[in-house]
Design a protein around this motif. Structure first.
Motif, short mmCIF file in Angstrom:
data_model
loop_
_atom_site.label_atom_id
_atom_site.label_comp_id
_atom_site.label_asym_id
_atom_site.label_seq_id
_atom_site.Cartn_x
_atom_site.Cartn_y
_atom_site.Cartn_z
N PRO A 1 0.54 -0.84 0.13
CA PRO A 1 0.44 -0.15 0.00
C PRO A 1 1.04 1.38 0.15
CG PRO A 1 -0.75 -1.33 1.86
CD PRO A 1 0.14 -2.03 1.54
N PHE A 2 1.95 1.20 0.64
CA PHE A 2 2.35 2.75 0.52
C PHE A 2 3.42 2.94 -0.56
CE2 PHE A 2 4.62 5.87 3.57
CZ PHE A 2 5.87 6.25 2.88
N VAL A 3 3.81 1.61 -1.34
CA VAL A 3 4.14 1.59 -2.22
C VAL A 3 3.67 2.08 -3.45
CG1 VAL A 3 5.19 0.24 -4.89
CG2 VAL A 3 5.87 0.10 -2.22
N ASN A 4 2.06 2.07 -3.13
CA ASN A 4 1.01 1.90 -4.47
C ASN A 4 0.62 3.70 -3.90
OD1 ASN A 4 0.96 0.07 -5.47
ND2 ASN A 4 -1.11 -0.65 -4.10
N TYR A 5 1.19 4.35 -2.02
CA TYR A 5 0.57 5.12 -2.59
C TYR A 5 1.71 6.70 -2.91
CZ TYR A 5 0.77 9.76 1.01
OH TYR A 5 0.09 11.25 1.48
N LEU A 6 3.09 5.84 -2.93
CA LEU A 6 4.13 6.87 -3.60
C LEU A 6 3.52 6.86 -5.20
CD1 LEU A 6 7.46 5.18 -1.90
CD2 LEU A 6 6.76 7.07 -1.60
N LYS A 7 3.04 6.31 -5.95
CA LYS A 7 3.03 6.26 -7.25
C LYS A 7 1.62 7.17 -7.19
CE LYS A 7 1.91 3.28 -11.36
NZ LYS A 7 1.41 2.06 -11.76
N TYR A 8 0.69 7.42 -6.09
CA TYR A 8 -0.13 8.04 -6.05
C TYR A 8 0.53 9.95 -6.42
CZ TYR A 8 -2.97 11.29 -4.00
OH TYR A 8 -4.28 12.25 -3.45
N LEU A 9 1.39 9.96 -5.62
CA LEU A 9 1.65 10.95 -4.88
C LEU A 9 2.68 11.45 -6.86
CD1 LEU A 9 3.41 10.69 -1.69
CD2 LEU A 9 1.59 11.85 -2.17
N LEU A 10 2.70 10.91 -7.86
CA LEU A 10 3.39 11.53 -8.74
C LEU A 10 2.62 12.12 -9.31
CD1 LEU A 10 4.79 7.74 -10.46
CD2 LEU A 10 6.10 9.74 -9.35
N TYR A 11 1.69 12.89 -8.47
CA TYR A 11 1.26 14.19 -9.19
C TYR A 11 1.83 15.36 -8.82
CZ TYR A 11 -1.49 15.22 -4.62
OH TYR A 11 -1.91 15.28 -3.45
N TRP A 12 2.05 15.47 -7.70
CA TRP A 12 2.74 16.66 -7.71
C TRP A 12 3.87 17.11 -8.49
CZ3 TRP A 12 1.26 19.52 -3.76
CH2 TRP A 12 1.07 19.03 -2.92
N LYS A 13 4.37 16.26 -9.80
CA LYS A 13 5.00 16.66 -11.06
C LYS A 13 4.31 18.02 -11.93
CE LYS A 13 7.22 13.97 -13.07
NZ LYS A 13 7.53 12.52 -13.30
N GLU A 14 3.24 17.55 -11.85
CA GLU A 14 2.16 18.50 -12.62
C GLU A 14 2.04 19.87 -12.24
OE1 GLU A 14 0.69 17.14 -15.10
OE2 GLU A 14 1.60 14.97 -14.89
N PRO A 15 2.55 20.37 -13.12
CA PRO A 15 2.95 22.17 -12.61
C PRO A 15 1.70 22.73 -11.90
CG PRO A 15 2.01 21.60 -15.49
CD PRO A 15 2.82 20.04 -14.63
N GLU A 16 0.44 22.23 -12.17
CA GLU A 16 -0.05 23.22 -11.15
C GLU A 16 -0.21 22.14 -9.19
OE1 GLU A 16 -0.69 21.47 -13.77
OE2 GLU A 16 -2.83 20.03 -13.70
N TYR A 17 0.29 21.75 -9.32
CA TYR A 17 0.86 21.99 -8.52
C TYR A 17 1.92 21.70 -7.43
CZ TYR A 17 -3.77 18.52 -8.00
OH TYR A 17 -5.08 18.60 -8.08
N ALA A 18 2.79 21.33 -8.82
CA ALA A 18 4.28 21.50 -8.42
C ALA A 18 4.69 22.60 -8.48
CB ALA A 18 5.11 21.50 -9.52
#
Lengths: 136, 271
Positions: free
Chosen positions: A44-61
């Motif tokens: 589940p933690f690994v899945n969570y890390l993959k989910y966190l990749l949304y921070w790469k998008e400019p509107e979040y970054a």
């Protein structure tokens, strides 16, 4: 059934949490801490890390103050990297390299300034007293 | 006696013709055969006429027979010649038509080649146009105003997050990442007691005991807050991260190989 306002409030809270957490990943010592406690082995933690990749998008970054965390996040997607983080020597090495890289631009700027000073001293060999005032 | 030879020869030829009844005897063959007959008959006639000077005919009426046969053969020969001429005409027509067919064939092949070439060129053009559209879309998606970029660059540089302060020396506590002090002062730190052993050599009790970090009143560092009035929310997710997310896992071992070559004690063989 959650009303819209409550959902928004929860989502905002979650946003803050995830903003903090993802930036904590920039800290190699924290990564070592997580690895040694076995969090990085949990699916589940690994899945969570993959989910966190949304921070790469400019509107979040644009909210990230410590952008190093994105690089760490990308590396964390690889199982090999997660395994290596258990090793304290490994994370110490990462820490050292990270700090050296952090100092890269400062060093470059210092070198440029030194080169500038030397150049000016060459042009004006007759006035050594002025040479020292050029360094900021 | 000669007559018997001639009739024998004719009978043989006719038999030969019936044997080859399935394959039509070529006109050339027929013509040559007819010519042979005429030759034989006329020779016989001439011999007989030559003999009749000196001796009487052994068989009366033989000369008329030969003459009749000769006339018959001549008529056959004329007919065959006529047929041959007609056949020649037909043959010529056939050849002309064949040439025509060849020409049409080569025309068709030429057109085929050109069509194939045109198709190839069009396919390439369409493919390149599609690629171009893809890149245009990609660029449009990633476009950010330069002002925003500069603002962001200023923010992360001014706080020394990506560039070390000019007066930094080893021993300075500042780092390019949130230190454990900063981590504990945020929402996450206040939610649960995550570190029991201490991180970076600091035990959680120390700071608290020394009265330097009152839990509730710690200031929020800028990296922990965001201007949430802009209404941005994290992407929706199911609450259970135990489930496998869609998409493939990046188990690309080769990329990460280089990283661990310097850490001495880590084993290089994977489990």
């Amino acid at each position: 059934i959650i009303s819209g306002a409550i959902y928004q409030e929860q989502a905002r809270h979650r946003f803050q949490l995830e903003l903090e957490f993802v930036q904590c990943l920039a800290n190699p010592n924290y990564l070592n801490f997580l690895a040694q406690r076995g969090y990085l082995r949990e699916k589940p933690f690994v899945n969570y890390l993959k989910y966190l990749l949304y921070w790469k998008e400019p509107e979040y970054a644009k909210f990230l103050k410590y952008p190093h965390c994105l690089h760490m996040l990308e590396l964390l997607q690889y199982e090999h990297f997660r395994k290596e983080l258990v090793n304290a020597q490994c994370t110490k090495f990462i820490d050292e390299q990270q700090i050296l890289h952090w100092q890269h631009y400062s060093r470059k700027r210092t070198r440029l300034q030194q080169a500038l000073v030397e150049q000016q001293q060459q042009h004006q060999p007759q006035a050594p007293s002025h040479g020292n005032t050029t360094s900021k | 006696m000669l007559m018997r030879f001639i009739s024998h020869a004719c009978a043989l030829r006719k038999r030969g013709q019936t044997v080859m009844a399935a394959a039509e005897k070529p006109t050339k063959g027929k013509l040559l055969a007819a010519l042979d007959d005429i030759e034989v008959l006329s020779r016989e006639l001439i011999e007989m006429l030559a003999l009749s000077r000196t001796q009487k005919l052994p068989q009366p009426g033989e000369d008329t027979e030969i003459l009749e046969l000769l006339v018959q053969r001549d008529k056959e020969f004329q007919e065959l010649m006529q047929t041959a001429v007609e056949q020649g005409k037909v043959h010529q027509e056939m050849q002309a038509l064949e040439k025509e067919v060849e020409k049409r064939d080569s025309d068709i092949q030429q057109l085929q080649k050109q069509l194939k070439e045109a198709e190839h060129i069009l396919a390439t053009a369409v493919y390149q146009a599609k690629e171009k559209l893809k890149y245009i879309e990609k660029a449009r998606k990633g476009s950010i105003s330069s002002e925003e970029l500069i603002k962001y660059a200023h923010r992360i540089s001014a706080s020394n997050a990506v560039c070390a302060p000019l007066n930094w020396v080893p021993g300075d506590p500042r780092r390019p990442y949130p230190t454990d002090l900063e981590m504990r002062s945020g929402i996450l730190g206040n939610m649960s007691n995550m570190s029991t052993n201490g991180v970076n050599g600091h035990l959680p009790g120390d700071a608290l005991a020394a009265g330097r970090l009152p839990d509730i009143l710690t200031p929020q560092y800028p990296w922990q807050s965001a201007d949430v009035s802009m209404g941005i929310l994290p992407p929706h997710h199911g609450s259970d991260f135990g489930l496998e997310p869609p998409g493939h896992n990046k188990e690309n071992e080769d990329d990460v190989e280089a990283m661990s070559t310097d850490s001495s004690s880590s084993s290089s063989d994977s489990d």
